[in-house]
Design an enzyme around this catalytic site. Structure first.
Site, PDB file in Angstrom:
ATOM      1  N   ALA A  64       0.871  -1.176   0.000  1.00  0.00           N
ATOM      2  CA  ALA A  64       0.000   0.000   0.000  1.00  0.00           C
ATOM      3  C   ALA A  64       0.906   1.223   0.000  1.00  0.00           C
ATOM      4  CB  ALA A  64      -0.890  -0.024   1.227  1.00  0.00           C
ATOM      5  N   GLY A 109       0.668  -4.994   0.994  1.00  0.00           N
ATOM      6  CA  GLY A 109      -0.506  -5.094   0.127  1.00  0.00           C
ATOM      7  C   GLY A 109      -0.239  -5.841  -1.170  1.00  0.00           C
ATOM      8  N   GLU A 112      -0.664  -9.352  -0.281  1.00  0.00           N
ATOM      9  CA  GLU A 112      -2.096  -9.527   0.001  1.00  0.00           C
ATOM     10  C   GLU A 112      -2.902  -9.626  -1.299  1.00  0.00           C
ATOM     11  OE1 GLU A 112      -1.923  -6.147   2.901  1.00  0.00           O
ATOM     12  OE2 GLU A 112      -2.961  -7.560   4.214  1.00  0.00           O
ATOM     13  N   GLU A 132       4.629  -4.918   7.413  1.00  0.00           N
ATOM     14  CA  GLU A 132       3.873  -3.802   8.010  1.00  0.00           C
ATOM     15  C   GLU A 132       4.242  -3.491   9.453  1.00  0.00           C
ATOM     16  OE1 GLU A 132       2.524  -6.110   6.024  1.00  0.00           O
ATOM     17  OE2 GLU A 132       0.923  -5.252   4.804  1.00  0.00           O
TER      18      GLU A 132
HETATM   19  C1  LIG Z   1      -2.507  -2.672   4.171  1.00  0.00           C
HETATM   20  C2  LIG Z   1      -1.200  -2.690   3.513  1.00  0.00           C
HETATM   21  C3  LIG Z   1      -0.108  -2.085   4.092  1.00  0.00           C
HETATM   22  C4  LIG Z   1       1.176  -2.055   3.367  1.00  0.00           C
HETATM   23  O1  LIG Z   1       1.326  -2.598   2.296  1.00  0.00           O
HETATM   24  S1  LIG Z   1       2.445  -1.201   4.109  1.00  0.00           S
HETATM   25  C5  LIG Z   1       3.723  -1.158   2.890  1.00  0.00           C
HETATM   26  C6  LIG Z   1       4.481  -2.441   2.801  1.00  0.00           C
HETATM   27  N1  LIG Z   1       5.556  -2.319   1.848  1.00  0.00           N
HETATM   28  C7  LIG Z   1       6.788  -1.902   2.193  1.00  0.00           C
HETATM   29  O2  LIG Z   1       7.075  -1.636   3.342  1.00  0.00           O
HETATM   30  C8  LIG Z   1       7.796  -1.821   1.091  1.00  0.00           C
HETATM   31  C9  LIG Z   1       8.247  -0.394   0.864  1.00  0.00           C
HETATM   32  N2  LIG Z   1       9.246  -0.316  -0.180  1.00  0.00           N
HETATM   33  C10 LIG Z   1      10.528  -0.687   0.007  1.00  0.00           C
HETATM   34  O3  LIG Z   1      10.915  -1.173   1.052  1.00  0.00           O
HETATM   35  C11 LIG Z   1      11.477  -0.486  -1.121  1.00  0.00           C
HETATM   36  O4  LIG Z   1      10.924   0.443  -2.020  1.00  0.00           O
HETATM   37  C12 LIG Z   1      11.777  -1.780  -1.896  1.00  0.00           C
HETATM   38  C13 LIG Z   1      12.602  -2.729  -1.022  1.00  0.00           C
HETATM   39  C14 LIG Z   1      10.513  -2.474  -2.373  1.00  0.00           C
HETATM   40  C15 LIG Z   1      12.627  -1.409  -3.158  1.00  0.00           C
HETATM   41  O5  LIG Z   1      13.743  -0.636  -2.772  1.00  0.00           O
HETATM   42  P1  LIG Z   1      14.563   0.140  -3.909  1.00  0.00           P
HETATM   43  O6  LIG Z   1      14.901  -0.790  -5.009  1.00  0.00           O
HETATM   44  O7  LIG Z   1      15.711   0.825  -3.211  1.00  0.00           O
HETATM   45  O8  LIG Z   1      13.556   1.214  -4.515  1.00  0.00           O
HETATM   46  P2  LIG Z   1      13.064   2.569  -3.820  1.00  0.00           P
HETATM   47  O9  LIG Z   1      13.941   3.669  -4.224  1.00  0.00           O
HETATM   48  O10 LIG Z   1      12.823   2.365  -2.370  1.00  0.00           O
HETATM   49  O11 LIG Z   1      11.609   2.726  -4.528  1.00  0.00           O
HETATM   50  C16 LIG Z   1      11.409   3.392  -5.759  1.00  0.00           C
HETATM   51  C17 LIG Z   1      10.318   4.432  -5.549  1.00  0.00           C
HETATM   52  O12 LIG Z   1       9.131   3.725  -5.177  1.00  0.00           O
HETATM   53  C18 LIG Z   1       8.639   4.278  -3.957  1.00  0.00           C
HETATM   54  N3  LIG Z   1       7.950   3.220  -3.178  1.00  0.00           N
HETATM   55  C19 LIG Z   1       8.334   1.948  -3.006  1.00  0.00           C
HETATM   56  N4  LIG Z   1       7.482   1.299  -2.230  1.00  0.00           N
HETATM   57  C20 LIG Z   1       6.509   2.189  -1.916  1.00  0.00           C
HETATM   58  C21 LIG Z   1       5.339   2.112  -1.123  1.00  0.00           C
HETATM   59  N5  LIG Z   1       4.939   0.951  -0.547  1.00  0.00           N
HETATM   60  N6  LIG Z   1       4.593   3.229  -0.988  1.00  0.00           N
HETATM   61  C22 LIG Z   1       4.950   4.367  -1.595  1.00  0.00           C
HETATM   62  N7  LIG Z   1       6.056   4.504  -2.368  1.00  0.00           N
HETATM   63  C23 LIG Z   1       6.820   3.412  -2.517  1.00  0.00           C
HETATM   64  C24 LIG Z   1       9.867   4.796  -3.236  1.00  0.00           C
HETATM   65  O13 LIG Z   1       9.507   5.745  -2.252  1.00  0.00           O
HETATM   66  C25 LIG Z   1      10.646   5.381  -4.381  1.00  0.00           C
HETATM   67  O14 LIG Z   1      10.095   6.624  -4.701  1.00  0.00           O
HETATM   68  P3  LIG Z   1      11.068   7.886  -4.977  1.00  0.00           P
HETATM   69  O15 LIG Z   1      11.839   7.481  -6.190  1.00  0.00           O
HETATM   70  O16 LIG Z   1      10.129   9.021  -5.240  1.00  0.00           O
HETATM   71  O17 LIG Z   1      11.925   8.046  -3.780  1.00  0.00           O
END
Ligand SMILES: C/C=C/C(=O)SCCNC(=O)CCNC(=O)[C@H](O)C(C)(C)COP(=O)(O)OP(=O)(O)OC[C@H]1O[C@@H](n2cnc3c(N)ncnc32)[C@H](O)[C@@H]1OP(=O)(O)O
Length: 258
Positions: A64, A109, A112, A132
């Site tokens: 998400a 998500g 999920e 999460e």
């Molecule tokens: C009910 C549900 C709840 C949930 O789902 S809570 C969220 C759970 N997911 C996470 O915690 C994962 C979050 N993302 C990450 O940890 C990392 O990403 C990755 C390990 C997947 C990949 O890392 P890397 O390869 O270094 O890429 P990057 O620079 O972090 O990501 C590229 C752009 O994508 C955005 N992004 C990634 N995941 C999310 C997200 N879940 N929500 C919003 N933005 C996201 C970043 O911020 C960034 O953006 P910019 O280039 O503008 O800095």
């Protein structure tokens, strides 16, 4: 209908739904969830298998949208969670088979969403997990429940409490993923499985899915009653008559789904 963050492509009876917001690794913000809800409600009637995958090279869905969630009040979070749950429930309730093609990160998500499909195939590059608790929340689009039903309580607790990111091989070992494919062969594999499915009776497949889902929350006796009734109900359908006649005439069946 034109969408901004998703894309639906159809080839014959097989449709592929791309979550396509690569700049945010396909993270599910409200707009994307609303588009998914709308697309799932209005799938063309001739689609008989739906493949769900991520656009771009890196992610299925990285969760998400954290940037959007960070500012939510608890009331807004209830609404956001309810929207996510509606999307997952709509996907799960489709009367056709759904296959998740996990082509990269499937976190929170993203896992999920994959778990709301009937089954999951993953590329060697896939990373799955429910991180999460590291953000101070819990899985909120059905992950605590669907993951537990797939891998059991202890494994689900291990994954959710640690927030560990697991690779596709580990996800297969614990039963979350059915097969691990080379990245460039993932969609072809999903389509080949879908092609096999569409040769069979759509009516019978839809009934089988309905019975499996309805029985899953019942005791064995009640679940078998559901199956017994559904088996009988199919007799007299065009698909049942055609399927059995074709066998006896030693020719392939042509099903209409009626
Ligand atoms: C009910 C549900 C709840 C949930 O789902 S809570 C969220 C759970 N997911 C996470 O915690 C994962 C979050 N993302 C990450 O940890 C990392 O990403 C990755 C390990 C997947 C990949 O890392 P890397 O390869 O270094 O890429 P990057 O620079 O972090 O990501 C590229 C752009 O994508 C955005 N992004 C990634 N995941 C999310 C997200 N879940 N929500 C919003 N933005 C996201 C970043 O911020 C960034 O953006 P910019 O280039 O503008 O800095």
């Amino acid at each position: 209908m034109a969408y901004e963050n998703i894309r639906l492509e159809q080839e014959g009876a097989i449709a592929t739904l791309f979550i396509d917001r690569p700049k945010a690794l396909n993270a599910l913000n409200t707009k994307t969830l609303q588009e998914l809800e709308s697309a799932l409600k209005s799938l063309p009637a001739d689609v008989r298998v739906l493949i769900v995958t991520g656009g771009g090279e890196k992610a299925f869905v990285a969760g998400a949208d954290i940037a959007e969630m960070a500012a939510l009040t608890d009331a807004q979070a209830q609404e956001f969670g309810a929207l996510g749950h509606r999307v997952m429930a709509a996907l799960e309730a489709l009367p056709i088979p759904t296959i998740a093609a996990v082509n990269g990160f499937a976190l929170g998500g993203g896992s999920e969403l994959a778990l709301a499909c009937d089954f999951i195939y993953a590329s060697e590059k896939a990373k799955l997990g429910l991180p999460e608790v590291g953000l101070g929340v819990i899985p909120g689009f059905g992950g605590t429940q669907r993951l537990t039903r797939v891998v059991g309580r202890a494994r689900a607790k291990e994954l959710i409490f640690t927030g560990d990111r697991i690779d596709a091989a580990k996800a297969k070992e614990i039963g979350m993923v059915l097969e691990v494919l080379p990245a460039d062969g993932l969609l072809a594999h999903c389509r080949a499985v879908a092609e096999k499915i569409v040769k069979n009776s759509p009516l019978a497949i839809s009934k089988a899915k309905q019975v499996i889902e309805a029985g899953a929350d019942q005791d064995l006796r009640a679940a078998n009653d559901i199956e017994r009734k559904a088996f009988g109900d199919l007799f007299g359908s065009e698909d049942q008559r055609e399927g059995m006649k074709a066998f006896l005439e030693k020719r392939p069946a042509t099903f209409t789904g009626k």
